[in-house]
Design an enzyme around this catalytic site. Sequence first.
Site, PDB file in Angstrom:
ATOM      1  N   ARG A  85      38.481  40.628  44.908  1.00  0.00           N
ATOM      2  CA  ARG A  85      38.568  39.171  44.975  1.00  0.00           C
ATOM      3  C   ARG A  85      39.724  38.718  45.853  1.00  0.00           C
ATOM      4  O   ARG A  85      39.603  37.795  46.625  1.00  0.00           O
ATOM      5  CB  ARG A  85      38.729  38.617  43.564  1.00  0.00           C
ATOM      6  CG  ARG A  85      38.871  37.113  43.546  1.00  0.00           C
ATOM      7  CD  ARG A  85      39.610  36.660  42.315  1.00  0.00           C
ATOM      8  NE  ARG A  85      38.776  36.669  41.134  1.00  0.00           N
ATOM      9  CZ  ARG A  85      39.287  36.603  39.894  1.00  0.00           C
ATOM     10  NH1 ARG A  85      40.588  36.560  39.716  1.00  0.00           N
ATOM     11  NH2 ARG A  85      38.483  36.594  38.861  1.00  0.00           N
ATOM     12  N   TYR A  86      40.874  39.373  45.686  1.00  0.00           N
ATOM     13  CA  TYR A  86      42.065  39.031  46.469  1.00  0.00           C
ATOM     14  C   TYR A  86      42.191  40.048  47.604  1.00  0.00           C
ATOM     15  O   TYR A  86      41.812  41.205  47.439  1.00  0.00           O
ATOM     16  CB  TYR A  86      43.310  39.109  45.594  1.00  0.00           C
ATOM     17  CG  TYR A  86      43.312  38.178  44.406  1.00  0.00           C
ATOM     18  CD1 TYR A  86      43.527  36.808  44.565  1.00  0.00           C
ATOM     19  CD2 TYR A  86      43.129  38.670  43.114  1.00  0.00           C
ATOM     20  CE1 TYR A  86      43.553  35.961  43.467  1.00  0.00           C
ATOM     21  CE2 TYR A  86      43.157  37.824  42.008  1.00  0.00           C
ATOM     22  CZ  TYR A  86      43.368  36.469  42.191  1.00  0.00           C
ATOM     23  OH  TYR A  86      43.400  35.644  41.105  1.00  0.00           O
ATOM     24  N   ARG A  89      44.451  43.371  46.561  1.00  0.00           N
ATOM     25  CA  ARG A  89      44.324  44.144  45.329  1.00  0.00           C
ATOM     26  C   ARG A  89      42.888  44.148  44.818  1.00  0.00           C
ATOM     27  O   ARG A  89      42.172  43.172  44.993  1.00  0.00           O
ATOM     28  CB  ARG A  89      45.283  43.643  44.250  1.00  0.00           C
ATOM     29  CG  ARG A  89      45.264  42.160  43.970  1.00  0.00           C
ATOM     30  CD  ARG A  89      46.681  41.722  43.537  1.00  0.00           C
ATOM     31  NE  ARG A  89      46.705  40.400  42.915  1.00  0.00           N
ATOM     32  CZ  ARG A  89      46.770  39.263  43.603  1.00  0.00           C
ATOM     33  NH1 ARG A  89      46.732  39.270  44.928  1.00  0.00           N
ATOM     34  NH2 ARG A  89      46.833  38.115  42.970  1.00  0.00           N
ATOM     35  N   CYS A 102      36.277  44.002  21.373  1.00  0.00           N
ATOM     36  CA  CYS A 102      36.813  42.683  21.020  1.00  0.00           C
ATOM     37  C   CYS A 102      35.708  41.651  21.173  1.00  0.00           C
ATOM     38  O   CYS A 102      35.007  41.621  22.191  1.00  0.00           O
ATOM     39  CB  CYS A 102      37.973  42.341  21.940  1.00  0.00           C
ATOM     40  SG  CYS A 102      39.168  43.676  22.047  1.00  0.00           S
ATOM     41  N   ASP A 266      38.066  32.584  29.073  1.00  0.00           N
ATOM     42  CA  ASP A 266      37.070  32.359  30.127  1.00  0.00           C
ATOM     43  C   ASP A 266      35.801  31.773  29.526  1.00  0.00           C
ATOM     44  O   ASP A 266      35.527  31.934  28.341  1.00  0.00           O
ATOM     45  CB  ASP A 266      36.750  33.682  30.822  1.00  0.00           C
ATOM     46  CG  ASP A 266      37.958  34.228  31.582  1.00  0.00           C
ATOM     47  OD1 ASP A 266      38.614  33.418  32.259  1.00  0.00           O
ATOM     48  OD2 ASP A 266      38.231  35.432  31.488  1.00  0.00           O
ATOM     49  N   LYS A 310      43.001  33.157  39.676  1.00  0.00           N
ATOM     50  CA  LYS A 310      43.798  32.658  38.561  1.00  0.00           C
ATOM     51  C   LYS A 310      44.740  31.559  39.042  1.00  0.00           C
ATOM     52  O   LYS A 310      45.363  31.701  40.088  1.00  0.00           O
ATOM     53  CB  LYS A 310      44.614  33.801  37.964  1.00  0.00           C
ATOM     54  CG  LYS A 310      43.783  34.910  37.338  1.00  0.00           C
ATOM     55  CD  LYS A 310      44.683  36.011  36.792  1.00  0.00           C
ATOM     56  CE  LYS A 310      43.877  37.165  36.222  1.00  0.00           C
ATOM     57  NZ  LYS A 310      43.222  37.986  37.281  1.00  0.00           N
TER      58      LYS A 310
END
Length: 346
Positions: A85-86, A89, A102, A266, A310
């Site tokens: 995405r970036y 990274r 979870c 999210d 983000k």
Amino acid sequence: MQYITYNISNIYKNGITAIKKESANLVSARYPVRLSGYYAALIKRPDDAIWKQCMPDTRELEDDSQCPDPLDENGLSPVPGLIHRYPDRVVLLVSNRCAVYCRFCMRKRLIGSGDAPMGEDELRNVLDYIAVHPSIHDVILSGGDPLMLDDESLSKILAGLRAIPHVAIIRIGTRVPVTLPERITPDLCRLFRNFHPLYINTHFNHPNEITEESRAACALLADAGIPLGNQTVLLKGVNDSVDTMRALMTGLLAIRVRPYYLHQMDLVQGTAHFRTSVRTGLEIIRGLRGHISGLAVPHYVIDLPGGKGKVAILPDDVEIRGNTLHLRTYTGERVTYEDIITAPQE
Ligand SMILES: *Cc1c(COP(=O)(O)O)cnc(C)c1O
Ligand code: SF4
């Protein structure tokens, strides 16, 4: 090593009876249920903060308003198992298993679906992709939980990444120190030492998760020279109060874990009953900043739908009029501050 694991068919044998079996089966058919023996033992009573995080709830099935992949991770995946995405990274999805599934997981769509860790071919393709993209300096192992892989598989992945000169740092995102602390062994830490600079971000959500066992796991990692960060998800009924967050964040510092992110939940299908308003999150940040060590205050972030990234948000404590700043202190006092700029010397 074998760990005690509970799934939907045997949790009832262990005194967990406060959920109707038919309901639990229905939920687990769509979103698998799994608990480590260690984590199950942290439940003190039905519906407490640990219970809510790991026990199936029929509301998971009722939430069909949202999308399973709102961050468009599938769309940002140029090769299977890698999210880019970036520019600098990438995230590798190296395992789709976890010690505990979870209920609020943002990758609910993938977790527990099959048992396949990243295969050899897939790993090769991912490493090739990274190797031909010199802009990638930071690789984040995620999943699922990377530490559900055995030491040998982990070593293979880490060695593959370390063989690429432009990969400066490697990060591992893992909830194992919280959910399966016995997985953090001296052997594992010895292995990690070969791959520095290596960072670990773990995932504590509640002060009851800070135990002698999780403290010992974090100590082993920290003693191996690994900087430890923490990502917390803001969860309704679990940690959505200032008191709980203060206890959690200061408790983390005391076990050498530095709070990094507080995530707004999210917009993932099946998790709506955990979502608080952003206003609640901002009030919590306001209740932390200045009241406890600045080291203990995480960045509150919203991961924007569509994979836009983000964004860190802050309570509105500054208003700028001309050169005058109207500020609000941590005690709520209003203070003005003159932004005096000395003219540059000729
Ligand atoms: C969160 C995330 C990262 C890492 O972001 P940092 O702000 O550097 O921690 C990288 N890629 C993806 C797809 C992410 O979701
Ligand atoms: S450990 Fe992480 S990846 Fe696994 S279910 Fe929990 S939140 Fe999701």
